[in-house]
Design a protein around this motif. Sequence first.
Motif, PDB file in Angstrom:
ATOM      1  N   GLU A 100     -10.721   2.998  -7.937  1.00 23.36           N
ATOM      2  CA  GLU A 100     -10.495   1.767  -8.949  1.00 23.36           C
ATOM      3  C   GLU A 100      -8.797   1.540  -9.306  1.00 23.36           C
ATOM      4  OE1 GLU A 100     -13.035   3.251 -12.044  1.00 23.36           O
ATOM      5  OE2 GLU A 100     -14.861   2.569 -10.403  1.00 23.36           O
ATOM      6  N   ARG A 101      -8.042   2.827  -9.581  1.00 25.18           N
ATOM      7  CA  ARG A 101      -6.901   2.546  -9.835  1.00 25.18           C
ATOM      8  C   ARG A 101      -6.129   1.536  -8.825  1.00 25.18           C
ATOM      9  NH1 ARG A 101      -5.084   5.643 -14.551  1.00 25.18           N
ATOM     10  NH2 ARG A 101      -6.183   7.752 -14.242  1.00 25.18           N
ATOM     11  N   PHE A 102      -6.520   1.902  -7.312  1.00 29.98           N
ATOM     12  CA  PHE A 102      -5.894   1.899  -6.937  1.00 29.98           C
ATOM     13  C   PHE A 102      -6.446   0.424  -6.326  1.00 29.98           C
ATOM     14  CE2 PHE A 102      -4.732   5.149  -2.919  1.00 29.98           C
ATOM     15  CZ  PHE A 102      -3.837   5.854  -4.278  1.00 29.98           C
ATOM     16  N   THR A 103      -7.675  -0.229  -6.511  1.00 30.43           N
ATOM     17  CA  THR A 103      -8.323  -1.370  -6.626  1.00 30.43           C
ATOM     18  C   THR A 103      -7.290  -2.555  -7.433  1.00 30.43           C
ATOM     19  OG1 THR A 103      -9.953  -0.573  -5.266  1.00 30.43           O
ATOM     20  CG2 THR A 103     -10.446  -2.796  -6.126  1.00 30.43           C
ATOM     21  N   ALA A 104      -7.052  -1.936  -8.264  1.00 35.98           N
ATOM     22  CA  ALA A 104      -7.293  -2.851  -9.310  1.00 35.98           C
ATOM     23  C   ALA A 104      -5.238  -2.990  -8.792  1.00 35.98           C
ATOM     24  CB  ALA A 104      -6.526  -2.010 -10.616  1.00 35.98           C
ATOM     25  N   TRP A 105      -4.546  -1.806  -8.440  1.00 38.18           N
ATOM     26  CA  TRP A 105      -3.051  -2.616  -7.311  1.00 38.18           C
ATOM     27  C   TRP A 105      -2.798  -3.535  -6.755  1.00 38.18           C
ATOM     28  CZ3 TRP A 105       2.112  -0.834  -9.484  1.00 38.18           C
ATOM     29  CH2 TRP A 105       2.752  -1.150  -7.994  1.00 38.18           C
ATOM     30  N   LEU A 106      -4.372  -3.124  -5.640  1.00 39.33           N
ATOM     31  CA  LEU A 106      -3.720  -3.725  -4.966  1.00 39.33           C
ATOM     32  C   LEU A 106      -4.508  -5.392  -4.806  1.00 39.33           C
ATOM     33  CD1 LEU A 106      -5.354  -1.549  -1.858  1.00 39.33           C
ATOM     34  CD2 LEU A 106      -3.237  -2.540  -2.353  1.00 39.33           C
ATOM     35  N   GLY A 107      -5.626  -5.300  -5.842  1.00 43.29           N
ATOM     36  CA  GLY A 107      -5.567  -6.992  -6.166  1.00 43.29           C
ATOM     37  C   GLY A 107      -5.049  -7.880  -6.769  1.00 43.29           C
TER      38      GLY A 107
ATOM     39  N   LEU B 190     -13.103   2.481  -1.144  1.00 40.54           N
ATOM     40  CA  LEU B 190     -12.153   1.012  -1.207  1.00 40.54           C
ATOM     41  C   LEU B 190     -13.038  -0.453  -1.099  1.00 40.54           C
ATOM     42  CD1 LEU B 190      -8.389   2.270  -0.700  1.00 40.54           C
ATOM     43  CD2 LEU B 190      -9.423   1.404  -2.795  1.00 40.54           C
ATOM     44  N   ALA B 191     -13.481   0.008   0.470  1.00 41.60           N
ATOM     45  CA  ALA B 191     -13.931  -1.244   0.999  1.00 41.60           C
ATOM     46  C   ALA B 191     -14.806  -1.800  -0.009  1.00 41.60           C
ATOM     47  CB  ALA B 191     -14.615  -0.933   2.540  1.00 41.60           C
ATOM     48  N   GLU B 192     -15.777  -0.613  -0.157  1.00 38.97           N
ATOM     49  CA  GLU B 192     -17.471  -1.567  -1.100  1.00 38.97           C
ATOM     50  C   GLU B 192     -16.609  -1.650  -2.318  1.00 38.97           C
ATOM     51  OE1 GLU B 192     -20.324  -1.224  -1.421  1.00 38.97           O
ATOM     52  OE2 GLU B 192     -20.738  -0.052   0.495  1.00 38.97           O
ATOM     53  N   ARG B 193     -14.990  -2.040  -2.997  1.00 40.88           N
ATOM     54  CA  ARG B 193     -14.232  -2.548  -3.794  1.00 40.88           C
ATOM     55  C   ARG B 193     -13.918  -4.016  -3.173  1.00 40.88           C
ATOM     56  NH1 ARG B 193     -15.561   1.983  -5.083  1.00 40.88           N
ATOM     57  NH2 ARG B 193     -16.239   2.919  -7.349  1.00 40.88           N
ATOM     58  N   GLY B 194     -13.996  -4.498  -2.433  1.00 42.85           N
ATOM     59  CA  GLY B 194     -12.707  -4.770  -1.473  1.00 42.85           C
ATOM     60  C   GLY B 194     -11.611  -5.288  -0.484  1.00 42.85           C
ATOM     61  N   VAL B 195     -11.458  -3.652  -1.240  1.00 40.02           N
ATOM     62  CA  VAL B 195     -10.518  -4.110   0.520  1.00 40.02           C
ATOM     63  C   VAL B 195     -10.399  -3.433   1.809  1.00 40.02           C
ATOM     64  CG1 VAL B 195      -7.964  -2.052   0.296  1.00 40.02           C
ATOM     65  CG2 VAL B 195      -8.704  -3.079  -2.264  1.00 40.02           C
ATOM     66  N   ALA B 196     -10.222  -3.865   2.321  1.00 40.58           N
ATOM     67  CA  ALA B 196      -9.732  -3.725   3.579  1.00 40.58           C
ATOM     68  C   ALA B 196      -9.265  -2.357   4.287  1.00 40.58           C
ATOM     69  CB  ALA B 196      -9.621  -4.348   4.663  1.00 40.58           C
TER      70      ALA B 196
ATOM     71  N   GLY C 247      -8.558  -9.727  -0.149  1.00 40.25           N
ATOM     72  CA  GLY C 247      -7.230 -10.252   1.131  1.00 40.25           C
ATOM     73  C   GLY C 247      -6.025  -8.944   1.149  1.00 40.25           C
ATOM     74  N   ALA C 248      -6.646  -8.105   1.183  1.00 44.54           N
ATOM     75  CA  ALA C 248      -5.639  -6.415   1.047  1.00 44.54           C
ATOM     76  C   ALA C 248      -6.435  -6.011   1.741  1.00 44.54           C
ATOM     77  CB  ALA C 248      -5.346  -6.176  -0.528  1.00 44.54           C
ATOM     78  N   VAL C 249      -5.241  -5.427   2.458  1.00 45.63           N
ATOM     79  CA  VAL C 249      -5.136  -4.045   3.422  1.00 45.63           C
ATOM     80  C   VAL C 249      -4.466  -2.810   3.209  1.00 45.63           C
ATOM     81  CG1 VAL C 249      -5.184  -2.708   5.671  1.00 45.63           C
ATOM     82  CG2 VAL C 249      -5.753  -5.485   5.361  1.00 45.63           C
ATOM     83  N   LEU C 250      -5.000  -1.423   3.001  1.00 45.54           N
ATOM     84  CA  LEU C 250      -4.631  -0.288   2.778  1.00 45.54           C
ATOM     85  C   LEU C 250      -4.411   0.174   4.044  1.00 45.54           C
ATOM     86  CD1 LEU C 250      -2.912   0.951   1.235  1.00 45.54           C
ATOM     87  CD2 LEU C 250      -5.218   2.426   0.027  1.00 45.54           C
ATOM     88  N   VAL C 251      -3.572   0.562   4.184  1.00 43.81           N
ATOM     89  CA  VAL C 251      -3.128   1.623   5.515  1.00 43.81           C
ATOM     90  C   VAL C 251      -3.190   3.129   5.288  1.00 43.81           C
ATOM     91  CG1 VAL C 251      -1.977   2.496   7.568  1.00 43.81           C
ATOM     92  CG2 VAL C 251      -2.010   0.003   7.702  1.00 43.81           C
ATOM     93  N   TRP C 252      -4.408   3.901   5.625  1.00 41.52           N
ATOM     94  CA  TRP C 252      -4.238   5.381   4.854  1.00 41.52           C
ATOM     95  C   TRP C 252      -3.886   6.432   5.675  1.00 41.52           C
ATOM     96  CZ3 TRP C 252      -4.122   6.762   0.202  1.00 41.52           C
ATOM     97  CH2 TRP C 252      -4.860   7.615  -0.647  1.00 41.52           C
ATOM     98  N   MET C 253      -3.835   7.379   4.950  1.00 36.38           N
ATOM     99  CA  MET C 253      -3.134   8.659   6.059  1.00 36.38           C
ATOM    100  C   MET C 253      -4.006  10.027   5.016  1.00 36.38           C
ATOM    101  SD  MET C 253      -1.055   6.138   7.149  1.00 36.38           S
ATOM    102  CE  MET C 253       0.238   6.203   6.141  1.00 36.38           C
ATOM    103  N   HIS C 254      -4.682  10.500   5.657  1.00 38.64           N
ATOM    104  CA  HIS C 254      -4.930  11.606   5.299  1.00 38.64           C
ATOM    105  C   HIS C 254      -4.213  12.714   4.976  1.00 38.64           C
ATOM    106  CE1 HIS C 254      -5.096  14.162   9.126  1.00 38.64           C
ATOM    107  NE2 HIS C 254      -5.879  12.980   9.478  1.00 38.64           N
ATOM    108  N   GLY C 255      -4.545  14.018   4.227  1.00 42.20           N
ATOM    109  CA  GLY C 255      -3.794  15.106   3.923  1.00 42.20           C
ATOM    110  C   GLY C 255      -3.936  16.394   5.630  1.00 42.20           C
TER     111      GLY C 255
ATOM    112  N   ALA D 220       5.666   0.764  -5.710  1.00 39.65           N
ATOM    113  CA  ALA D 220       5.425   2.060  -5.721  1.00 39.65           C
ATOM    114  C   ALA D 220       3.898   2.545  -6.477  1.00 39.65           C
ATOM    115  CB  ALA D 220       6.640   3.114  -4.851  1.00 39.65           C
ATOM    116  N   TYR D 221       3.136   2.743  -5.943  1.00 40.44           N
ATOM    117  CA  TYR D 221       2.264   3.541  -6.849  1.00 40.44           C
ATOM    118  C   TYR D 221       2.063   5.334  -6.838  1.00 40.44           C
ATOM    119  CZ  TYR D 221      -1.566   2.979 -10.476  1.00 40.44           C
ATOM    120  OH  TYR D 221      -2.303   3.443 -11.198  1.00 40.44           O
ATOM    121  N   ILE D 222       2.214   5.786  -7.474  1.00 37.11           N
ATOM    122  CA  ILE D 222       2.198   7.646  -7.088  1.00 37.11           C
ATOM    123  C   ILE D 222       1.180   7.741  -8.163  1.00 37.11           C
ATOM    124  CG2 ILE D 222       3.077   9.273  -7.040  1.00 37.11           C
ATOM    125  CD1 ILE D 222       6.015   8.070  -6.399  1.00 37.11           C
ATOM    126  N   ILE D 223       0.631   8.717  -7.394  1.00 35.87           N
ATOM    127  CA  ILE D 223      -0.907   9.381  -8.849  1.00 35.87           C
ATOM    128  C   ILE D 223      -0.821  10.842  -8.054  1.00 35.87           C
ATOM    129  CG2 ILE D 223      -3.202   9.577  -9.261  1.00 35.87           C
ATOM    130  CD1 ILE D 223      -3.984   6.951  -8.224  1.00 35.87           C
TER     131      ILE D 223
END
Length: 288
Positions: free
Chosen positions: A281-288, A55-61, A27-35, A227-230
């Motif tokens: 995995e941190r991102f997946t938990a946050w977005l979930g 992320l997609a393997e863990r259910g996040v689009a 149910g979550a989507v992440l619009v993602w930008m490389h550096g 915000a979630y900052i790593i």
Amino acid sequence: MKIDEVALDAGGHAFRVRTYRPEAPGGAVLVWMHGGAFMFGDLDMPEADQVGRELAERGVAVVSVDYTLAPLDAIPALLPPGGVGPDAPLPPLPASDAPRARFPVASLQVAAAFDWAVANAAALGAEPGRVSVGGASAGGNLAASAAMRLRGRGGVRPASVLLVYPVLHNEVPAVDAELKEMLAGMPAFLTFPSAAMKAINDNYAGGSLDDPYVYPAGHDLRGLPPAYIINAEADRLRKSGEGFAAELALAGVDVTVVRERGTAHGYLNEPGGAAAIRTVERFTAWLG
């Protein structure tokens, strides 16, 4: 998972996004930008493709953005006095002859990619209200910039902002003794010396350094999404991520900040790296 590419246009330039649709969407989507110092990088680098796949393997689009890169004018300032060698590596020069452009093109493209993701969330197996933005290094800057731009515009805003070893200051806060010791002996390029940072900043901003959408730190951050900052531990830019987290907290924005122990800047580019997978995995938990 299903991987597709879509052509878009914003900021007067064509660009594309690569989408990663999970087999079992959460149910979550992440619009993602490389550096890549705003000048380097593409959708195939691990910081883009590996993040999208994991992320997609863990259910996040994921909607990975191939934003228009800045000119290469800053390269001379990044070269060590003796030239590039094994002790002072630089990212490989891109082979593409695609047009390049300075701010605000990439920032506008990220906002457009977010709008596209909201409009197409259902096709990605997600909900329009659960579209977040995120990025690494310069991509983290673009994610934060887009969040500010979308806040100022009104309407739909990102559900959250996820940043990994981001650069958010025009002038990165000074290092302390602990970090200075960690940086000792590292390749010069990875210590982000002041002259190199100034060249990168000027090259990207094109005279607009004071614009809050260029470097968000030091500007009004009220009303931004959570915000979630790593931050990487042995990273000069850790001071930017930590300083920005403090500013967010003072502005009343919910913020979680993590120091990824035993890592240096760019660790998401290590294929299969343990720290990279922990971040996913941190991102997946946050977005979930």
